[in-house]
Structures are given as structure tokens and as C-alpha cells.
Design a protein around this motif. Structure first.
Motif, PDB file in Angstrom:
ATOM      1  N   VAL A  13     -10.065   6.390  10.672  1.00 18.78           N
ATOM      2  CA  VAL A  13      -9.975   5.127  11.497  1.00 18.78           C
ATOM      3  C   VAL A  13     -10.250   5.279  13.022  1.00 18.78           C
ATOM      4  O   VAL A  13     -10.832   4.371  13.733  1.00 18.78           O
ATOM      5  CB  VAL A  13      -8.445   4.696  11.178  1.00 18.78           C
ATOM      6  N   THR A  14      -9.950   6.680  13.490  1.00 21.32           N
ATOM      7  CA  THR A  14     -10.286   6.848  14.850  1.00 21.32           C
ATOM      8  C   THR A  14     -11.784   6.824  15.004  1.00 21.32           C
ATOM      9  O   THR A  14     -12.239   6.319  16.008  1.00 21.32           O
ATOM     10  CB  THR A  14      -9.906   8.278  15.211  1.00 21.32           C
ATOM     11  N   LEU A  47       0.685  -1.043  -0.026  1.00 19.67           N
ATOM     12  CA  LEU A  47      -0.003  -0.216   0.053  1.00 19.67           C
ATOM     13  C   LEU A  47       0.787   1.185  -0.053  1.00 19.67           C
ATOM     14  O   LEU A  47       2.065   1.064   0.320  1.00 19.67           O
ATOM     15  CB  LEU A  47      -0.892  -0.045   1.043  1.00 19.67           C
ATOM     16  N   ASP A  48       0.202   2.447  -0.413  1.00 21.29           N
ATOM     17  CA  ASP A  48       1.097   3.638  -0.602  1.00 21.29           C
ATOM     18  C   ASP A  48       1.498   4.017   0.706  1.00 21.29           C
ATOM     19  O   ASP A  48       0.953   3.780   1.853  1.00 21.29           O
ATOM     20  CB  ASP A  48       0.112   4.718  -1.156  1.00 21.29           C
ATOM     21  N   PRO A  49       2.508   5.034   0.629  1.00 26.10           N
ATOM     22  CA  PRO A  49       2.973   5.420   2.056  1.00 26.10           C
ATOM     23  C   PRO A  49       2.130   6.273   2.961  1.00 26.10           C
ATOM     24  O   PRO A  49       1.896   6.223   3.936  1.00 26.10           O
ATOM     25  CB  PRO A  49       4.070   6.644   1.411  1.00 26.10           C
ATOM     26  N   ALA A  50       1.130   7.032   2.345  1.00 33.56           N
ATOM     27  CA  ALA A  50       0.063   7.717   3.173  1.00 33.56           C
ATOM     28  C   ALA A  50      -0.538   6.616   4.055  1.00 33.56           C
ATOM     29  O   ALA A  50      -0.952   7.172   5.178  1.00 33.56           O
ATOM     30  CB  ALA A  50      -0.641   8.359   2.236  1.00 33.56           C
ATOM     31  N   THR A  51      -1.160   5.576   3.455  1.00 30.47           N
ATOM     32  CA  THR A  51      -1.649   4.450   4.213  1.00 30.47           C
ATOM     33  C   THR A  51      -0.862   3.840   5.378  1.00 30.47           C
ATOM     34  O   THR A  51      -1.142   3.530   6.350  1.00 30.47           O
ATOM     35  CB  THR A  51      -2.191   3.311   3.466  1.00 30.47           C
ATOM     36  N   ILE A  52       0.537   3.595   5.040  1.00 25.87           N
ATOM     37  CA  ILE A  52       1.341   3.137   5.838  1.00 25.87           C
ATOM     38  C   ILE A  52       1.660   4.121   7.115  1.00 25.87           C
ATOM     39  O   ILE A  52       1.720   3.723   8.275  1.00 25.87           O
ATOM     40  CB  ILE A  52       2.834   2.721   5.399  1.00 25.87           C
ATOM     41  N   VAL A  53       1.693   5.340   6.779  1.00 27.38           N
ATOM     42  CA  VAL A  53       1.691   6.553   7.873  1.00 27.38           C
ATOM     43  C   VAL A  53       0.480   6.393   8.552  1.00 27.38           C
ATOM     44  O   VAL A  53       0.441   6.646   9.921  1.00 27.38           O
ATOM     45  CB  VAL A  53       1.972   7.696   7.220  1.00 27.38           C
ATOM     46  N   THR A  54      -0.629   6.335   8.184  1.00 28.13           N
ATOM     47  CA  THR A  54      -1.643   6.244   8.808  1.00 28.13           C
ATOM     48  C   THR A  54      -1.930   5.315   9.703  1.00 28.13           C
ATOM     49  O   THR A  54      -2.309   5.179  10.899  1.00 28.13           O
ATOM     50  CB  THR A  54      -2.925   6.100   7.567  1.00 28.13           C
ATOM     51  N   ALA A  55      -1.421   3.780   9.191  1.00 29.45           N
ATOM     52  CA  ALA A  55      -1.358   2.786  10.284  1.00 29.45           C
ATOM     53  C   ALA A  55      -0.476   3.104  11.468  1.00 29.45           C
ATOM     54  O   ALA A  55      -0.870   2.669  12.491  1.00 29.45           O
ATOM     55  CB  ALA A  55      -0.812   1.609   9.458  1.00 29.45           C
ATOM     56  N   LEU A  56       0.393   3.921  11.372  1.00 23.50           N
ATOM     57  CA  LEU A  56       1.531   4.240  12.390  1.00 23.50           C
ATOM     58  C   LEU A  56       0.783   5.179  13.498  1.00 23.50           C
ATOM     59  O   LEU A  56       1.205   5.077  14.544  1.00 23.50           O
ATOM     60  CB  LEU A  56       2.836   4.843  11.849  1.00 23.50           C
ATOM     61  N   LEU A  57       0.096   5.924  12.914  1.00 15.05           N
ATOM     62  CA  LEU A  57      -0.519   7.055  13.627  1.00 15.05           C
ATOM     63  C   LEU A  57      -2.045   6.580  13.918  1.00 15.05           C
ATOM     64  O   LEU A  57      -2.649   7.394  14.740  1.00 15.05           O
ATOM     65  CB  LEU A  57      -0.834   8.385  12.833  1.00 15.05           C
ATOM     66  N   HIS A  58      -2.701   5.533  13.943  1.00 18.22           N
ATOM     67  CA  HIS A  58      -3.878   5.285  13.754  1.00 18.22           C
ATOM     68  C   HIS A  58      -4.707   5.381  14.898  1.00 18.22           C
ATOM     69  O   HIS A  58      -5.911   5.521  15.082  1.00 18.22           O
ATOM     70  CB  HIS A  58      -4.571   4.022  13.134  1.00 18.22           C
ATOM     71  N   ASP A  59      -3.807   5.103  16.089  1.00 14.77           N
ATOM     72  CA  ASP A  59      -4.517   5.159  17.631  1.00 14.77           C
ATOM     73  C   ASP A  59      -4.093   6.628  18.332  1.00 14.77           C
ATOM     74  O   ASP A  59      -4.440   6.439  19.503  1.00 14.77           O
ATOM     75  CB  ASP A  59      -3.850   3.956  18.403  1.00 14.77           C
ATOM     76  N   THR A  60      -3.401   7.455  17.545  1.00 13.22           N
ATOM     77  CA  THR A  60      -2.713   8.379  18.399  1.00 13.22           C
ATOM     78  C   THR A  60      -3.837   9.468  18.854  1.00 13.22           C
ATOM     79  O   THR A  60      -3.921   9.977  19.978  1.00 13.22           O
ATOM     80  CB  THR A  60      -1.560   9.425  17.723  1.00 13.22           C
ATOM     81  N   ALA A  75      -4.174  13.169   8.187  1.00 10.04           N
ATOM     82  CA  ALA A  75      -5.181  13.550   8.952  1.00 10.04           C
ATOM     83  C   ALA A  75      -6.328  12.904   8.714  1.00 10.04           C
ATOM     84  O   ALA A  75      -7.125  12.390   9.901  1.00 10.04           O
ATOM     85  CB  ALA A  75      -4.857  14.926   9.336  1.00 10.04           C
ATOM     86  N   GLN A  76      -7.087  13.070   7.637  1.00  6.15           N
ATOM     87  CA  GLN A  76      -8.379  12.758   7.514  1.00  6.15           C
ATOM     88  C   GLN A  76      -8.439  11.161   7.436  1.00  6.15           C
ATOM     89  O   GLN A  76      -9.376  10.701   8.216  1.00  6.15           O
ATOM     90  CB  GLN A  76      -8.560  13.147   6.108  1.00  6.15           C
ATOM     91  N   LEU A  77      -7.546  10.391   7.055  1.00  2.11           N
ATOM     92  CA  LEU A  77      -7.354   8.937   7.072  1.00  2.11           C
ATOM     93  C   LEU A  77      -7.380   8.705   8.669  1.00  2.11           C
ATOM     94  O   LEU A  77      -8.053   7.789   9.321  1.00  2.11           O
ATOM     95  CB  LEU A  77      -6.069   8.446   6.608  1.00  2.11           C
ATOM     96  N   VAL A  78      -6.433   9.148   9.365  1.00  6.21           N
ATOM     97  CA  VAL A  78      -6.286   8.851  10.805  1.00  6.21           C
ATOM     98  C   VAL A  78      -7.673   9.180  11.547  1.00  6.21           C
ATOM     99  O   VAL A  78      -8.202   8.303  12.513  1.00  6.21           O
ATOM    100  CB  VAL A  78      -5.220   9.505  11.501  1.00  6.21           C
TER     101      VAL A  78
END
Length: 735
Positions: free
Chosen positions: A100-101, A61-74, A94-97
């Protein structure tokens, strides 16, 4: 735990142009924000988002999705905010995170209504950007892998059931079969550990006895194909414990009777090679009848493509094979993720973002169709029911007369087919030709059927269709039609009650006058006002009082009379002079078409045209019609406001039948019931039910539910029955 360097290298392996600093900043930020937080297992909390990111790198998956995964619970679990993440990592992430939140906060419980509403929100969130679902599925997969560390058994079971009911089918419907298999098997281990252990132990024993069998079969398949110049990658695997258990339950067989527990994937270079390989394999080994499916020419709804066949192969083993290209294999493994490529490129000097969501790939089409169901104003429970129907069922493929392919769930009917073609076609459907023959609308369609729908200019879907259809789209459309029809009935009834009441009081009845007072009442529009009155959730006297504030009656108010015998209940004055309580409106006409949702005939009174009747307003249900002499009306003696004058207004040409009940005393002799049925038929009455109430050697008594057009029609029928020598008594009974 994956190291920072390893994560970056994984992404670079399939996305060389990745911004490494973005990944590194996200890694450090998430680690810092989660700090000393721990998981139920005792591991650092940061290990969870890192593992989720690792799962998504396997999907490329694209880098934006990988970064979202790292930040998804912040945002959910730390002091991080949407604004801070947007400033540090950009608004897209930010919208993706945030998406998921919001899904994480949907704390699904065993309460069906709450689960249904939250699932509705999930679909709406996912429809905006499917990457939200991909992160959520990876998050759920890692949580399921560590489910054993949750102490409360009820919590583990709830999460597992939720995974089995929603997330695993969603993964499958989005084409992510690998995710679905893992989620189902992990949930199965929690929900039915005894069954899973039993299946696993049998599988282990079978594999021990034939340790090298899979390798030998795979080598033999490759050798056969290589001999004719087809280069193939062949892999064999044992099916999951859950898929085997499901098959055992569906076919009601024991594990020992299952011979096709091994599956082989044959991956070749082209579609042409797929069909060539099929011919070679069928030529080498006998095919098992009924086990061939071509999903290349007719893909599944989630865009899955492959050829399935089962042969009695090497060493007399029953071998199930899936023949596909590498591209098809990736779609099977990764589903929508296989289509999801985010690339930055320069076009005419400007940077643009390209996403697969812009392509009409099948999983996105399905997702859009699901969102369209929301437009039918279905309840959350109905929406969940409709969507589950679409997710769980296998498919059949049918064709229109022009050759258009329509994929439907197994068990679908011509009505489902009509709605799949177009909602308007479904609404107007009156019949169907299947393979050139007239077929009942409740017939079950089979693979390859050619279906031609016959439609009329005006047709309202019957309520009975709700029990016939199996697709969510059809059921949602039918129920939406029913809700609209019900609302129209209540509005029509309410309008009649309001206008009759205003005329009784000498007040204006035009809509302009009513618009003056509508905002003084708990209604936003006139239509809403009429609907509430029709449903009896708003008393018509309240409307009259509101009008009296603004308008002066033009004439003395009058009370309508009910002609004929005294009223059985309502008030002492009503008993004496046959009037309804003061302020009751002029009689509301009850037409044949008007007897439906808003106006119902009392099952304990069974009134039919020709009977003197009265209406009782039932809160939320409209008007229930009784015979004026019905003893059941005594229950409403103390509630005068619910009484309303009604009258029959039946078109003689309509020939609508109403339910009535008669009691017969018959001779106990052969052919008597035939004589009764013959008389009923000659008089145009329809026998709906017969119940024997008493049986003796010479006679027996029975009640007959019968459809007639009026009291006069019923009397003619009774006269005809009394003329039979075998009938000693025939009379009308009630309730």
C-alpha cells in the motif's frame, strides 16, 4: 471517530476467532506513531486509517487486512519501518503495508506517461495480493469523502479525475459496485458540481412529489411474490446523480424524459426462485422491450450475476428490477471482497491458510489477463490504454461453434473474438463466419452471435487491425507482433549493411568474427548490433573501425559503383564518376517484402522497381529510398555517412505494387474517367486517388496516384493512356 472497542466488535461479528490482541496492538501502535499529526480538515491524522479500517469491516475482510488498514500510512508518514512492522505484526502484514505504501508513493500527475507508468506498477503490485487494492480503494474512498478540505482547487480536481479515470473503474471491474458508485459520485461532485447539483435538485423535487412511491412499489412487489410462496427482500433506491447524468449524455435526453430513475433489488432464496419471480413480475406488469438481460446464465466478466428487467409497474411507473440471490447480492456489493475469506484451521495437526485468490473467480481471472498484457512488451501508455478499454466498456456475449461463451466489450469484432479464444488464433485469423454467414472482420458482434474463426498456418496481423479491434488483449497482441516484425526487419537490414561493408573492406563477415568486437560497441548482442545499424542509430563505419582493430584486411578495399548516369548528390567525386563515398558497402538488395518499416520509399521521390535508386540512412527509421536523380537528395550533400548503395531485387512472380503518380490532361467530356479506369484495369494497375488540379471548359488536368509493379509496367500504362483520343497528355510526375 470509531473507538477501539467498536472496531474489535465489528471484526468479531463476522470473524469470531479474531486475535483481539493483534487488533489492539495495531490500534495503539498506529495512534502512537501518528501522534500529533493533523489532516487538512484539522482532525487528528489517526482518524483516517481508523476510518479506512472501518470501511473494510463493512466488507467483512480478514483481520490481516484490517490491521493493514490501521498501519497503511505508518511507513510513509512516520518513522516506522518494514522491519519493525514485521517484527511486531508478522511478515504477511508487513508485506501488505509495504504494498500500500508503494502505491501511495505513486504520485499520479496529469502527465500521461507518468500516470501510465504508475498505473502499470499499481496493477503489478495488486496482482501479488488483491488485498493491497482493497485497502487502497478504501483509502481513496475516505480521501474522497474529505476532499473538500484540500485547499488547492487544482489538487482537488487532479485527485477527482484520477478517481474517475482509474479507481472507480477498477472497483467496478473487481465487482465492487457500491465502491464504484460512491467514488464516481464524489468525483462527479468535484469535476462538474453544476451538473450534479442540477440533477440532485431535480431528483429531490421528484422524490418530494412521490415521497412514499418507492415504499409502495416495494410492498406491491413483495405482496405479488408472497402470494405464490416466494419469500423476497425488496429494496428500492434512487439511482446516483452520476449514473443518471451519464445516461442523459449517452442517450442525449433531458432529465424529464428519464422514467426509470428508481431501481429495485429483489433478493430471493435460490436461482430457481429468481426465474419464478421473473415470471410472476412479467405476468403482473408489461415488460419494456429491449430491457431484459440475464446475467445469471451469462455472468459479466467481474462475476456479476443477476436478472435485469424493466416493467411498467404499479401506478404506471417505469420500474427497473434486479432479481438475484443473497450470494449474488453480496458479490455485487463487495466484489472480490465477497470471495476473500482468510481462515485458520487445523488439518492433520498443521495450520494452513486458505485464500480466495487460489480460486479462479472472475475478477482474479481478469486481473491475471491484464498482467499477461505486460508480457507483450507494451509501453506504459499502451498498457494504460488497453486496460482502460477493458474496464470501461459494456459487454456482449458470443459463442464458439462448440458452445463456449466468450464475453467481449460492446463494439467488438471477430478479430477481438479470435484473440479472446487464443492469441495464436487471433494472429492467424483470415476470416469469420457469424451465425453461419461470412462476415467482414470489421463487423460489430451482437449478443448471442455464434462466431467461427477461419485461420491459416501463416498469417501476420495487418497494421490496419489496430484501428478495428476494441479489446486491450487484441490490441496488445497486434502491436507486439508489429514490434517483433519491425525489429526483425531492422535486424535483417542491419545485417545486410554490416556484411556488405565488411566485404568491401576485405574483412571477415562471419558471426564468430563479429562476436569478437560486439562488446567494443554499444550493443549487448549481435542481434542488437544489427538492429542499431538497421535503425541508423549506430554508424556502420564504427563497426568497420572496431573490426580493423582486431583483423587485417585480406584485400585492398574497393568502392562500389552505381552504374548509369551521374549521382545527383553526395560529393564532387560522386558527381564525376558515379561512385558513392569511400567505405560505402556493396548494394543492399531491396525486395518487395523488404519495403516496410526498416526500408521506406521516399514520398517525395516515389521510386519504383526499374528506377536507379540510392538509400539514405535516417536515424531511428532505417533506410529511405530515393531515385538517383531526385532533387531532394541535395539536402544530404554535406552528410556523406548517411548514403548507402541499394538495388532492386524483386521477384517477378510476386506482383507487388508500388505507389507512382501520373499527370493527365483530359477532354472535359462524359465518360472520360471511365475510359481511363478501363485502361488502368486492363493493364493491372490500381487507381488509389484522383485529384483535379485545373479545370477548364474544354479540358481539365488531374494527378492520379496509382499502384504499379515497375517502371516498365508504368510506361506500358502511359502508352495505353496516350492512345485514348480523350487524353492529350499522360506523363509520370514525382512527389
Amino acid at each position: 471517530m470509531i473507538r477501539q472497542y467498536d472496531l474489535v466488535e465489528r471484526v468479531k461479528s463476522y470473524y469470531p476467532a479474531v486475535d483481539e490482541s493483534l487488533l489492539n496492538r495495531a490500534y495503539v501502535y498506529a495512534m502512537k506513531m501518528h501522534g500529533s499529526q493533523k489532516r487538512a480538515s484539522g482532525d487528528p491524522y489517526f482518524s483516517h486509517p481508523l476510518e479506512v479500517a472501518g470501511i473494510l469491516t463493512d466488507l467483512k475482510l480478514d483481520p490481516a487486512t484490517i490491521v493493514t488498514a490501521l498501519l497503511h500510512d505508518t511507513i510513509e508518514d512516520t518513522e516506522a519501518t518494514h522491519e519493525e512492522i514485521a517484527r511486531l505484526f508478522g511478515e504477511e502484514i508487513a508485506q501488505l503495508v509495504d504494498g500500500v505504501t508503494k502505491l501511495t508513493r505513486l504520485e499520479l500527475t496529469n502527465e500521461d506517461s507518468k500516470q501510465a507508468e504508475n498505473f502499470r506498477k499499481l496493477i503489478l503490485a495488486v496482482a501479488k495480493d488483491v488485498r493491497v487494492l482493497l485497502v487502497k480503494l478504501a483509502d481513496r474512498l475516505h480521501n474522497m469523502r474529505t476532499l473538500e478540505h484540500i485547499r488547492k482547487p487544482e489538487s482537488r480536481r487532479r485527485i477527482a479525475q484520477e478517481t474517475m479515470d482509474l479507481y472507480a473503474p477498477l472497483a467496478g471491474r473487481m465487482g465492487m459496485q457500491g465502491f464504484r458508485d460512491q467514488l464516481e459520485d464524489l468525483a462527479f461532485a468535484e469535476l462538474n458540481p453544476e451538473a450534479r447539483d442540477a440533477v440532485k435538485s431535480r431528483l429531490d423535487l421528484k422524490q418530494e412529489k412521490s415521497r412514499d412511491l418507492v415504499v409502495r412499489i416495494a410492498d406491491e412487489i413483495k405482496r405479488r411474490l408472497a402470494a405464490v410462496g416466494i419469500e423476497a427482500w425488496v429494496s428500492g433506491r434512487t439511482k446516483t446523480a452520476y449514473s443518471i447524468w451519464k445516461k442523459m449524455e449517452r442517450k442525449s435526453i433531458a432529465l424529464e424524459q428519464l422514467s426509470d430513475i428508481y431501481g429495485f433489488r429483489v433478493v430471493v432464496d435460490s436461482v430457481d426462485d429468481c426465474y419464478r419471480a421473473l415470471g410472476i413480475l412479467h405476468g403482473a406488469w408489461p415488460m419494456v422491450p429491449g430491457r431484459f438481460k440475464d446475467y445469471i446464465s451469462t455472468p459479466k466478466g467481474n462475476n456479476y450475476r443477476s436478472i435485469h428487467t424493466t416493467v411498467v409497474g404499479p401506478e404506471r411507473e417505469r420500474v427497473e428490477m434486479q432479481i438475484r440471490t443473497l450470494e449474488m447480492h453480496e458479490v455485487d456489493e463487495f466484489g472480490v471482497a465477497a470471495h476473500w475469506f482468510y481462515k485458520d484451521y487445523v488439518e492433520n495437526g498443521s495450520k494452513k491458510s486458505v485464500s480466495a485468490s487460489d480460486e479462479l473467480v472472475a475478477p482474479f481471472r481478469w486481473l491475471r489477463e491484464v498482467v499477461e498484457m505486460l508480457e507483450h512488451d507494451a509501453t506504459s501508455e499502451e498498457f494504460l490504454e488497453h486496460t482502460k478499454l477493458e474496464m470501461f466498456q459494456d459487454q456482449v456475449f458470443c459463442f464458439t461453434p462448440k458452445g463456449r461463451l466468450i464475453a467481449l466489450p460492446r463494439g467488438a469484432t471477430p478479430i477481438d473474438f479470435a484473440y479472446a479464444v487464443h492469441t495464436d488464433i487471433g494472429d492467424r485469423c483470415v476470416g469469420a463466419m457469424v451465425n453461419g454467414r461470412h462476415m467482414a472482420l470489421r463487423s460489430e458482434l451482437q449478443n448471442g452471435d455464434e462466431v467461427e474463426i477461419m485461420a491459416t498456418g501463416q498469417q501476420v496481423p495487418p497494421l490496419s487491425w489496430d484501428d478495428i479491434v476494441v479489446t486491450g488483449k487484441a490490441r496488445a497482441a497486434i502491436r507486439a507482433h508489429r514490434r517483433r516484425a519491425e525489429r526483425e526487419q531492422y535486424v535483417r537490414l542491419g545485417r545486410g549493411i554490416v556484411e556488405a561493408s565488411l566485404r568491401t573492406e576485405g574483412l571477415p563477415v562471419d558471426e564468430a568474427a563479429l562476436e569478437v568486437v560486439v562488446h567494443d560497441l554499444p550493443a549487448s548482442t549481435l542481434e542488437s548490433l544489427f538492429e542499431q545499424v538497421g535503425r541508423a542509430t549506430l554508424n556502420v563505419e564504427t563497426v568497420v573501425r572496431a573490426m580493423l582493430v582486431h583483423f587485417t584486411p585480406e584485400k585492398k578495399s574497393r568502392r562500389p559503383k552505381i552504374k548509369g548516369a551521374k549521382v545527383a548528390a553526395g560529393s564532387e567525386r560522386a558527381r564525376e564518376d558515379g561512385t558513392l563515398p569511400r567505405g560505402r558497402p556493396d548494394a543492399i538488395p531491396i525486395t518487395g517484402a523488404g519495403v516496410g518499416t526498416s526500408v521506406t520509399l521516399s514520398p517525395v521521390s516515389l521510386p519504383i522497381p526499374g528506377d536507379r535508386i540510392v538509400g539514405i540512412m535516417q536515424p531511428g527509421k532505417g533506410v529511405e529510398v530515393y531515385r538517383i536523380d531526385s532533387p531532394a537528395l541535395a539536402a544530404y550533400d554535406d552528410d556523406l555517412d548517411c548514403w548507402i548503395a541499394v538495388k532492386w531485387d524483386i521477384d517477378a512472380d510476386e506482383h507487388r505494387q508500388f505507389p507512382a503518380r501520373i499527370a493527365l490532361v483530359l477532354a472535359n467530356a462524359p465518360g472520360v474517367l471511365g475510359e481511363v479506369a478501363t485502361v488502368a484495369g486492363k493493364h493491372g494497375a490500381n487507381i488509389e486517388n484522383l485529384t483535379t488540379t485545373d479545370r477548364k471548359p474544354d479540358v481539365y488536368e488531374m494527378t492520379v496516384d496509382i499502384g504499379v509493379e515497375s517502371a516498365q509496367h508504368l510506361e506500358r500504362l502511359l502508352t495505353g493512356l496516350r492512345g485514348l483520343k480523350s487524353v492529350s497528355s499522360a506523363k509520370r510526375v514525382y512527389g
